[in-house]
Design a protein around this motif. Structure first.
Motif, PDB file in Angstrom:
ATOM      1  N   LEU A  25       0.835  -1.198   0.000  1.00  0.00           N
ATOM      2  CA  LEU A  25       0.000   0.000   0.000  1.00  0.00           C
ATOM      3  C   LEU A  25       0.872   1.252   0.000  1.00  0.00           C
ATOM      4  N   PHE A  26       0.607   2.153  -0.946  1.00  0.00           N
ATOM      5  CA  PHE A  26       1.292   3.435  -1.030  1.00  0.00           C
ATOM      6  C   PHE A  26       0.364   4.507  -0.462  1.00  0.00           C
ATOM      7  N   SER A  27       0.717   5.043   0.690  1.00  0.00           N
ATOM      8  CA  SER A  27      -0.143   6.038   1.336  1.00  0.00           C
ATOM      9  C   SER A  27       0.257   7.445   0.906  1.00  0.00           C
ATOM     10  N   ALA A  28      -0.735   8.270   0.654  1.00  0.00           N
ATOM     11  CA  ALA A  28      -0.520   9.691   0.350  1.00  0.00           C
ATOM     12  C   ALA A  28      -1.828  10.393   0.651  1.00  0.00           C
ATOM     13  N   SER A  29      -1.927  10.994   1.829  1.00  0.00           N
ATOM     14  CA  SER A  29      -3.218  11.523   2.250  1.00  0.00           C
ATOM     15  C   SER A  29      -3.056  12.606   3.300  1.00  0.00           C
ATOM     16  N   GLY A  30      -3.993  13.542   3.285  1.00  0.00           N
ATOM     17  CA  GLY A  30      -4.041  14.554   4.327  1.00  0.00           C
ATOM     18  C   GLY A  30      -4.929  14.144   5.484  1.00  0.00           C
ATOM     19  N   GLY A  31      -5.593  12.982   5.380  1.00  0.00           N
ATOM     20  CA  GLY A  31      -6.442  12.495   6.459  1.00  0.00           C
ATOM     21  C   GLY A  31      -7.855  12.222   5.993  1.00  0.00           C
ATOM     22  N   ALA A  32      -8.778  12.242   6.943  1.00  0.00           N
ATOM     23  CA  ALA A  32     -10.179  11.949   6.649  1.00  0.00           C
ATOM     24  C   ALA A  32     -10.809  13.079   5.837  1.00  0.00           C
ATOM     25  N   ARG A  33     -11.861  12.751   5.084  1.00  0.00           N
ATOM     26  CA  ARG A  33     -12.539  13.735   4.236  1.00  0.00           C
ATOM     27  C   ARG A  33     -13.678  14.386   5.013  1.00  0.00           C
ATOM     28  N   ALA A  49      -0.704  11.835   6.545  1.00  0.00           N
ATOM     29  CA  ALA A  49      -1.060  12.572   7.758  1.00  0.00           C
ATOM     30  C   ALA A  49      -2.480  12.245   8.195  1.00  0.00           C
ATOM     31  N   GLY A  50      -2.850  12.798   9.352  1.00  0.00           N
ATOM     32  CA  GLY A  50      -4.202  12.649   9.870  1.00  0.00           C
ATOM     33  C   GLY A  50      -4.530  11.226  10.266  1.00  0.00           C
ATOM     34  N   GLY A  51      -5.813  10.890  10.165  1.00  0.00           N
ATOM     35  CA  GLY A  51      -6.288   9.578  10.580  1.00  0.00           C
ATOM     36  C   GLY A  51      -5.672   8.424   9.813  1.00  0.00           C
ATOM     37  N   VAL A  52      -5.232   8.689   8.587  1.00  0.00           N
ATOM     38  CA  VAL A  52      -4.585   7.637   7.796  1.00  0.00           C
ATOM     39  C   VAL A  52      -3.323   7.151   8.497  1.00  0.00           C
ATOM     40  N   SER A  53      -2.540   8.092   9.040  1.00  0.00           N
ATOM     41  CA  SER A  53      -1.312   7.718   9.744  1.00  0.00           C
ATOM     42  C   SER A  53      -1.605   7.072  11.091  1.00  0.00           C
ATOM     43  N   ALA A  54      -2.854   7.197  11.568  1.00  0.00           N
ATOM     44  CA  ALA A  54      -3.230   6.604  12.851  1.00  0.00           C
ATOM     45  C   ALA A  54      -3.957   5.290  12.665  1.00  0.00           C
TER      46      ALA A  54
END
Length: 310
Positions: A160-168, A205-210
């Protein structure tokens, strides 16, 4: 004079006048300010050749570079409700989705593909930051879960390649629900003994990293990637202290044990393939050893029975 006005003058104007240049012909390196030719950057997997700065890369471009010969099969993803909360800020959420879908040619922020790396079949899930900052909504959550389900059904490792600012935020609590749902899906993969490798890209970042982004068996980060829960400025304002240099960068997290390794984008494929081959080989050997042990016990059992009868 008509032939001069209507023919000669337009010809001179077309030869001497300004020419339109595409906006993306040259791209500026955020680190050094160097101007890089678009085609050169694209051929180098969106890594600035001189500085090594890793720029954001589109999901399909990443999959083409990652899989053998650029060949992969896209997994069909479940459909979800478009705007369950009828959300509106400066514009309607449905209008935002239409805008990003037209701009990115994607249905949402996640793409799931199947292919091989160095001959090893895998499933790869990629978040694309270009689609609403890679934010995690219901559609993205369903796509990530689908990736786990496909890997589980076909008994393949998942990368999985993560790239996100978090929840929408436009999906509110429905977006936050994707965190435990994706976590439950990846636990099913782990219970099956299948490898789960996470590549943390800029930013995560955000919930994705948690949740699923920090629950991998191996965590690999791209150089310079920003990885964390809250932003550095928010943390500084909360604790009222100056943060260390390079805080939340991949190299800082490596020094403090938050990631396992930092790997250049060009080397990701070879590194992940070598890790998975070692992992999968050990699993196969373990299964073979247990099968051999079982057959040995079956052969020995009649002998023990005969000896007792005698």
């Amino acid at each position: 004079m008509n032939w001069i006005t209507n023919y000669v003058r337009p010809k001179f104007s077309s030869l001497l006048g300004p020419r339109t240049v595409p906006d993306n012909l040259w791209i500026k390196c955020p680190e050094t300010g160097e101007m890089v030719f678009h085609k050169d950057l694209e051929a180098n997997q969106w890594v600035v050749p001189s500085s090594g700065f890793h720029m954001k890369i589109r999901a399909n471009d990443r999959l083409k570079a990652f899989f053998d010969d650029g060949a992969y099969e896209t997994v069909d993803l479940p459909e979800v409700a478009t705007d369950p909360l009828k959300f509106r800020d400066s514009k309607r959420y449905t209008d935002r989705l239409k805008e990003y879908r037209a701009k990115t040619a994607m249905d949402d922020a996640v793409v799931v593909g199947k292919g091989s790396i160095h001959g090893l079949p895998i499933v790869a899930t990629v978040q694309d930051f270009a689609f609403m900052g890679g934010s995690l909504g219901m559609a993205a959550g369903e796509a990530i879960i689908k990736g786990f389900e496909v890997a589980l059904a076909e008994k393949k490792p998942l990368v999985l390649f993560s790239a996100s600012g978090g929840a929408r935020m436009q999906e509110g609590i429905l977006s936050l629900m994707q965190l435990p749902r994706t976590t439950a899906a990846l636990e099913m993969l782990k219970e099956a003994g299948l490898p789960y490798v996470v590549v943390l890209t800029n930013p995560t970042a955000g919930g994705v990293s948690a949740s699923y982004a920090m629950l991998g068996d191996v965590h690999i980060a791209e150089p310079g990637a920003v990885i964390g829960f809250a932003g550095a400025r928010v943390i500084e304002q909360t604790i009222r202290e100056k943060l260390p240099d390079g805080f939340q960068r991949a190299e800082y997290l490596l020094e403090h044990g938050m990631v396992d390794m930092v790997v250049h984008r060009h080397d990701l494929k070879a590194k992940i393939a070598s890790l998975l081959k070692i992992w999968m080989k050990s699993d196969i050997e373990a299964l073979a050893d247990s099968a051999d042990a079982g057959s040995t016990e079956e052969r020995a059992a009649p002998e023990r029975v005969d000896a007792g009868a005698a």
